[in-house]
Design a protein around this motif. Sequence first.
Motif, mmCIF file in Angstrom:
data_model
loop_
_atom_site.group_PDB
_atom_site.id
_atom_site.type_symbol
_atom_site.label_atom_id
_atom_site.label_comp_id
_atom_site.label_asym_id
_atom_site.label_seq_id
_atom_site.Cartn_x
_atom_site.Cartn_y
_atom_site.Cartn_z
ATOM 1 N N ALA A 1 32.902 -22.071 10.999
ATOM 2 C CA ALA A 1 33.652 -23.332 10.962
ATOM 3 C C ALA A 1 33.073 -24.273 9.909
ATOM 4 O O ALA A 1 33.821 -24.944 9.172
ATOM 5 N N ARG A 2 31.746 -24.325 9.820
ATOM 6 C CA ARG A 2 31.095 -25.198 8.842
ATOM 7 C C ARG A 2 31.425 -24.775 7.415
ATOM 8 O O ARG A 2 31.715 -25.609 6.549
ATOM 9 N N GLU A 3 31.430 -23.463 7.167
ATOM 10 C CA GLU A 3 31.730 -22.972 5.822
ATOM 11 C C GLU A 3 33.185 -23.215 5.459
ATOM 12 O O GLU A 3 33.496 -23.592 4.314
ATOM 13 N N LEU A 4 34.091 -23.024 6.404
ATOM 14 C CA LEU A 4 35.507 -23.321 6.152
ATOM 15 C C LEU A 4 35.690 -24.793 5.799
ATOM 16 O O LEU A 4 36.422 -25.132 4.856
ATOM 17 N N ARG A 5 34.998 -25.665 6.535
ATOM 18 C CA ARG A 5 35.086 -27.103 6.262
ATOM 19 C C ARG A 5 34.513 -27.442 4.890
ATOM 20 O O ARG A 5 35.094 -28.232 4.146
ATOM 21 N N ASN A 6 33.400 -26.811 4.536
ATOM 22 C CA ASN A 6 32.794 -27.062 3.224
ATOM 23 C C ASN A 6 33.716 -26.649 2.083
ATOM 24 O O ASN A 6 33.804 -27.328 1.052
ATOM 25 N N ILE A 7 34.389 -25.529 2.249
ATOM 26 C CA ILE A 7 35.304 -25.043 1.211
ATOM 27 C C ILE A 7 36.440 -26.041 1.004
ATOM 28 O O ILE A 7 36.808 -26.375 -0.129
ATOM 29 N N VAL A 8 37.004 -26.533 2.111
ATOM 30 C CA VAL A 8 38.108 -27.490 2.023
ATOM 31 C C VAL A 8 37.649 -28.789 1.373
ATOM 32 O O VAL A 8 38.355 -29.369 0.536
ATOM 33 N N VAL A 9 36.445 -29.256 1.724
ATOM 34 C CA VAL A 9 35.909 -30.484 1.134
ATOM 35 C C VAL A 9 35.693 -30.307 -0.371
ATOM 36 O O VAL A 9 36.010 -31.189 -1.171
ATOM 37 N N GLU A 10 35.170 -29.145 -0.772
ATOM 38 C CA GLU A 10 34.860 -28.899 -2.182
ATOM 39 C C GLU A 10 36.103 -28.675 -3.031
ATOM 40 O O GLU A 10 36.203 -29.182 -4.152
ATOM 41 N N SER A 11 37.048 -27.889 -2.506
ATOM 42 C CA SER A 11 38.167 -27.427 -3.350
ATOM 43 C C SER A 11 39.537 -27.658 -2.756
ATOM 44 O O SER A 11 40.534 -27.217 -3.337
ATOM 45 N N GLY A 12 39.616 -28.319 -1.608
ATOM 46 C CA GLY A 12 40.910 -28.484 -0.955
ATOM 47 C C GLY A 12 41.307 -27.204 -0.234
ATOM 48 O O GLY A 12 40.585 -26.198 -0.238
#
Length: 287
Positions: A237-248
């Motif tokens: 979940a944390r990695e999915l959130r990080n990806i969205v924050v970084e690249s949408g």
Amino acid sequence: MDFSTVNELLAGSVGGAAQVLVGQPLDTIKTRAQVAPRGMFKGPMDILAQTIRKEGFFALYKGMASPLIGIAGVNSLLFAAYGLSKRAISPFPQLSLKEIAAAGAMAGAVNAILASPVEMFKVRMQGQYGSATDKRLREVAREMWSQWGIRKGIMRGYWITVAREIPAYAGFYTAFEFSKRKFTAIYGDQLPVWALLSSGATGGIAYWLACYPLDVVKSRVQLRDTPPTGTPVQYIARELRNIVVESGWTGLFRGLSPSLLRSIPAAASTFAAYELTREYLKEFTGV
């Protein structure tokens, strides 16, 4: 172990080798699209051009040794687990598509045992860009073993691989069987090779559409210098959130186009090689 399982193991090995040889260049582009620092590449075609210009054509085959060495075990386990799962679900040879999906999901979960370390080594090799500090496969293996051991090193990304493989192979086998049955209704049991290739390609496309964001997470987790912390659910979940924050939201699908392009020849050759080898072994063994 009966002859039918042995046939599936051997045919799976042949199919897996065909998959690696055909699909590795586009797999390298896919992985680099997922894990490269933001702004390093403009897109898949830029990855292709820069890789060939800076590292040479054979850089597209970086990381091939890991899947090629391990693919016999991985695909043998996958196809054998799928065959056993089908027999466990139903004693009848013709399963419904829902039963096919369940058998594919079960096979995917089992397959993750070997797929996880093979993928980890492949990703870490593909995540090197031709610098003087690039490591050979044996150096990567030694480093991961000595620093992190089996669970956090060699098997890093195991749970995300499980999470990826379950929907991926449910979709893969369902699409393959659906397509194959449609062709069988037209041409009978002796399908032409192009029909097997088409069915395999359909399965390959369904594989990526069913699991792609999880594959992006897996690549990032396996490439990182340190292992993830927390429970699998937490770090996924944390990695999915990080990806969205970084690249949408589009970041969850970086590299999807080369994956889909790769799936057509790779999955097609896998299943064509598997089916043809199994038919040959069936005639040879009588099972």
